[in-house]
Design a protein around this motif. Sequence first.
Motif, mmCIF file in Angstrom:
data_model
loop_
_atom_site.group_PDB
_atom_site.id
_atom_site.type_symbol
_atom_site.label_atom_id
_atom_site.label_comp_id
_atom_site.label_asym_id
_atom_site.label_seq_id
_atom_site.Cartn_x
_atom_site.Cartn_y
_atom_site.Cartn_z
ATOM 1 N N UNK A 22 -15.786 27.844 17.517
ATOM 2 C CA UNK A 22 -14.960 27.204 18.383
ATOM 3 C C UNK A 22 -15.541 25.943 18.570
ATOM 4 N N UNK A 23 -16.840 25.625 18.838
ATOM 5 C CA UNK A 23 -17.725 24.150 18.924
ATOM 6 C C UNK A 23 -17.350 23.535 17.523
ATOM 7 N N UNK A 26 -13.918 22.140 17.533
ATOM 8 C CA UNK A 26 -13.418 21.271 18.669
ATOM 9 C C UNK A 26 -14.188 19.986 18.107
ATOM 10 N N UNK A 27 -15.317 20.001 17.653
ATOM 11 C CA UNK A 27 -15.902 18.717 17.101
ATOM 12 C C UNK A 27 -15.212 17.920 16.129
ATOM 13 N N UNK A 28 -14.701 18.644 14.994
ATOM 14 C CA UNK A 28 -13.954 18.139 14.129
ATOM 15 C C UNK A 28 -12.659 17.764 14.517
ATOM 16 N N UNK A 29 -11.905 18.361 15.514
ATOM 17 C CA UNK A 29 -10.661 18.016 16.180
ATOM 18 C C UNK A 29 -10.914 16.644 16.719
ATOM 19 N N UNK A 83 -13.683 26.335 6.609
ATOM 20 C CA UNK A 83 -12.571 26.278 5.685
ATOM 21 C C UNK A 83 -11.316 25.697 6.754
ATOM 22 N N UNK A 84 -11.384 26.383 8.188
ATOM 23 C CA UNK A 84 -10.556 25.714 8.942
ATOM 24 C C UNK A 84 -10.568 24.449 9.511
ATOM 25 N N UNK A 85 -11.943 24.098 9.576
ATOM 26 C CA UNK A 85 -12.499 22.726 9.964
ATOM 27 C C UNK A 85 -12.190 21.573 8.768
ATOM 28 N N UNK A 86 -12.045 22.423 7.842
ATOM 29 C CA UNK A 86 -12.042 21.210 6.631
ATOM 30 C C UNK A 86 -10.381 20.993 6.845
ATOM 31 N N UNK A 87 -9.592 21.770 7.012
ATOM 32 C CA UNK A 87 -8.130 21.648 7.039
ATOM 33 C C UNK A 87 -7.794 20.866 8.336
ATOM 34 N N UNK A 88 -8.517 20.850 9.415
ATOM 35 C CA UNK A 88 -8.431 19.967 10.431
ATOM 36 C C UNK A 88 -8.778 18.841 10.039
#
Length: 95
Positions: A22-23, A26-29, A83-88
């Motif tokens: 989650x961190x 959130x940082x990526x977002x 992977x979700x972070x890369x998509x974001x």
Amino acid sequence: MYDGGEFNDVNRSFVNLSYTGIVVLLVTWWFRRMNFSLFVRMIPGMLTVIAAIILFYVGFVNIRGFEGAAYGILGFFLVIFAIISFIIAKSIGTR
């Protein structure tokens, strides 16, 4: 009296994993929202992949058995968060 032993340790690891994921998300977002460059937005995902590779290696080579498998599972889920972070990070998004 039986207190769960290793099961509680593994369960605690999964809870910490979800906090870590989650961190990272959130940082990526937040980096995307602040309009940083693509490289900066991808740093949390890259660090997560590196951590997952290290966890998988330690679990597979140094620690064997059920605890080593738990390290492998943690590494797998960290890769999913990456992977979700890369998509974001790569999504442009409209304002």
